[in-house]
Write an enzyme that holds these catalytic residues in place. Structure first.
Site, PDB file in Angstrom:
ATOM      1  N   GLY A 158      45.103  38.993  33.523  1.00  0.00           N
ATOM      2  CA  GLY A 158      44.141  38.325  34.405  1.00  0.00           C
ATOM      3  C   GLY A 158      42.686  38.387  33.984  1.00  0.00           C
ATOM      4  O   GLY A 158      41.930  37.461  34.253  1.00  0.00           O
ATOM      5  N   GLU A 204      38.502  44.404  35.315  1.00  0.00           N
ATOM      6  CA  GLU A 204      39.662  43.894  36.067  1.00  0.00           C
ATOM      7  C   GLU A 204      39.351  42.500  36.617  1.00  0.00           C
ATOM      8  O   GLU A 204      38.198  42.183  36.889  1.00  0.00           O
ATOM      9  CB  GLU A 204      39.946  44.815  37.258  1.00  0.00           C
ATOM     10  CG  GLU A 204      41.036  45.844  37.023  1.00  0.00           C
ATOM     11  CD  GLU A 204      42.452  45.267  37.099  1.00  0.00           C
ATOM     12  OE1 GLU A 204      42.631  44.039  36.981  1.00  0.00           O
ATOM     13  OE2 GLU A 204      43.382  46.067  37.276  1.00  0.00           O
ATOM     14  N   ASP A 211      43.160  44.700  44.472  1.00  0.00           N
ATOM     15  CA  ASP A 211      43.840  44.382  45.728  1.00  0.00           C
ATOM     16  C   ASP A 211      44.169  45.718  46.403  1.00  0.00           C
ATOM     17  O   ASP A 211      43.335  46.298  47.088  1.00  0.00           O
ATOM     18  CB  ASP A 211      45.080  43.551  45.360  1.00  0.00           C
ATOM     19  CG  ASP A 211      45.854  43.026  46.548  1.00  0.00           C
ATOM     20  OD1 ASP A 211      46.342  43.844  47.338  1.00  0.00           O
ATOM     21  OD2 ASP A 211      46.001  41.806  46.691  1.00  0.00           O
ATOM     22  N   LYS A 244      39.444  42.735  47.182  1.00  0.00           N
ATOM     23  CA  LYS A 244      39.918  42.488  48.551  1.00  0.00           C
ATOM     24  C   LYS A 244      39.811  43.808  49.311  1.00  0.00           C
ATOM     25  O   LYS A 244      40.783  44.567  49.364  1.00  0.00           O
ATOM     26  CB  LYS A 244      41.392  42.057  48.536  1.00  0.00           C
ATOM     27  CG  LYS A 244      41.660  40.690  47.948  1.00  0.00           C
ATOM     28  CD  LYS A 244      43.155  40.378  48.077  1.00  0.00           C
ATOM     29  CE  LYS A 244      43.561  39.205  47.240  1.00  0.00           C
ATOM     30  NZ  LYS A 244      45.023  39.078  47.108  1.00  0.00           N
ATOM     31  N   VAL A 304      44.689  34.422  45.525  1.00  0.00           N
ATOM     32  CA  VAL A 304      43.725  33.565  44.823  1.00  0.00           C
ATOM     33  C   VAL A 304      44.210  33.246  43.409  1.00  0.00           C
ATOM     34  O   VAL A 304      44.909  34.063  42.790  1.00  0.00           O
ATOM     35  CB  VAL A 304      42.314  34.209  44.780  1.00  0.00           C
ATOM     36  CG1 VAL A 304      41.713  34.287  46.156  1.00  0.00           C
ATOM     37  CG2 VAL A 304      42.348  35.589  44.139  1.00  0.00           C
ATOM     38  N   ASP A 345      46.650  34.095  38.047  1.00  0.00           N
ATOM     39  CA  ASP A 345      47.815  33.211  37.941  1.00  0.00           C
ATOM     40  C   ASP A 345      48.443  32.844  39.269  1.00  0.00           C
ATOM     41  O   ASP A 345      48.309  33.543  40.264  1.00  0.00           O
ATOM     42  CB  ASP A 345      48.889  33.883  37.070  1.00  0.00           C
ATOM     43  CG  ASP A 345      49.630  34.974  37.841  1.00  0.00           C
ATOM     44  OD1 ASP A 345      48.956  35.888  38.360  1.00  0.00           O
ATOM     45  OD2 ASP A 345      50.864  34.900  37.948  1.00  0.00           O
TER      46      ASP A 345
HETATM   47  P1  5GP Z   1      46.376  46.089  42.796  1.00  0.00           P
HETATM   48  O1  5GP Z   1      47.044  47.131  41.952  1.00  0.00           O
HETATM   49  O2  5GP Z   1      44.915  46.384  43.055  1.00  0.00           O
HETATM   50  O3  5GP Z   1      47.134  45.851  44.075  1.00  0.00           O
HETATM   51  O4  5GP Z   1      46.504  44.705  42.051  1.00  0.00           O
HETATM   52  C1  5GP Z   1      45.866  44.430  40.902  1.00  0.00           C
HETATM   53  C2  5GP Z   1      46.516  43.274  40.157  1.00  0.00           C
HETATM   54  O5  5GP Z   1      47.353  42.451  40.979  1.00  0.00           O
HETATM   55  C3  5GP Z   1      45.455  42.351  39.644  1.00  0.00           C
HETATM   56  O6  5GP Z   1      44.974  42.775  38.382  1.00  0.00           O
HETATM   57  C4  5GP Z   1      46.163  40.999  39.600  1.00  0.00           C
HETATM   58  O7  5GP Z   1      46.844  40.862  38.389  1.00  0.00           O
HETATM   59  C5  5GP Z   1      47.182  41.082  40.721  1.00  0.00           C
HETATM   60  N1  5GP Z   1      46.662  40.432  41.945  1.00  0.00           N
HETATM   61  C6  5GP Z   1      46.263  41.022  43.092  1.00  0.00           C
HETATM   62  N2  5GP Z   1      45.856  40.134  44.009  1.00  0.00           N
HETATM   63  C7  5GP Z   1      45.983  38.914  43.419  1.00  0.00           C
HETATM   64  C8  5GP Z   1      45.683  37.574  43.857  1.00  0.00           C
HETATM   65  O8  5GP Z   1      45.213  37.281  44.964  1.00  0.00           O
HETATM   66  N3  5GP Z   1      45.938  36.584  42.955  1.00  0.00           N
HETATM   67  C9  5GP Z   1      46.444  36.826  41.710  1.00  0.00           C
HETATM   68  N4  5GP Z   1      46.668  35.778  40.919  1.00  0.00           N
HETATM   69  N5  5GP Z   1      46.731  38.078  41.264  1.00  0.00           N
HETATM   70  C10 5GP Z   1      46.491  39.111  42.116  1.00  0.00           C
END
Ligand code: 5GP
Length: 184
Positions: free
Chosen positions: A53, A108, A112, A140, A162, A168
């Protein structure tokens, strides 16, 4: 549906709504780039892009950081093609750079749940960098369960999936120039 950008029209699915434009992204990039240059004056930081990403964010951001720097990439997985973090994170591509005693900025695309960044913080700290900082294009806050400090945040967004600008939709749409929300 066609979204009319500044000098570029892009074709998007009908259920996409514009969230952040290419122009807003570029302005923010300049702001973050200048801040990083100030914060790391006299150093040669290593910026580590988290694949897939963050590849566009890293590529654009470094052109706004007017100083010597290195880049490297790491690839981790947790999501697969699903929209929720599984919490089981694997390293799919390890670092190549030696980060011991170096100033490191992890780049990053989006934070999320924060589980990926927490995993990276623990893993990279073990290499004993001089300083470990985190930059994310999107955050977020309402979803984040961890308390890692984010040093540079582009935009805070609500809890919606998003896409675009590296992010993606089932591995597609990373090449969109603007960032969109998928309407449920
Ligand atoms: P986390 O570990 O913070 O939950 O998620 C991180 C990863 O999840 C990000 O680097 C991304 O690849 C994916 N991700 C989280 N939220 C979104 C979103 O809204 N859209 C997309 N396309 N990927 C997300």
């Amino acid at each position: 549906m066609v979204h009319d950008g500044n000098d570029h029209r892009e074709i998007i699915p009908v259920n996409y709504t514009l969230l952040i434009s290419e122009l807003q992204i570029n302005r923010k990039m300049k702001e973050i780039g200048e801040k990083i240059r100030e914060d790391f004056k006299g150093e040669k930081p290593i910026l580590i892009g988290v694949l897939n990403g963050a590849f566009l964010f890293l590529a654009d951001l470094i052109r706004y950081i007017d100083m010597d720097l290195e880049i490297d990439f790491i690839r981790i997985s947790s999501y697969g093609n699903d929209h929720e973090s599984s919490g089981h994170i694997k390293v799919l591509k390890p670092l190549n750079a030696d980060i011991k005693d170096r100033s490191v900025i992890v780049i990053e695309d989006i934070v999320d749940s924060g589980l990926s960044i927490q995993f990276l913080e623990r893993m990279l700290s073990a290499f004993r960098p001089k300083k470990l900082s985190f930059a994310t294009l999107l955050h977020k806050p309402s979803k984040t369960k961890t308390d890692i400090t984010l040093d540079y945040v582009g935009f805070e967004v609500e809890d919606k999936y998003v896409v675009g600008y590296g992010l993606d939709d089932q591995q597609l749409k990373r090449n969109l120039r603007n960032i969109y929300i998928i309407k449920p």
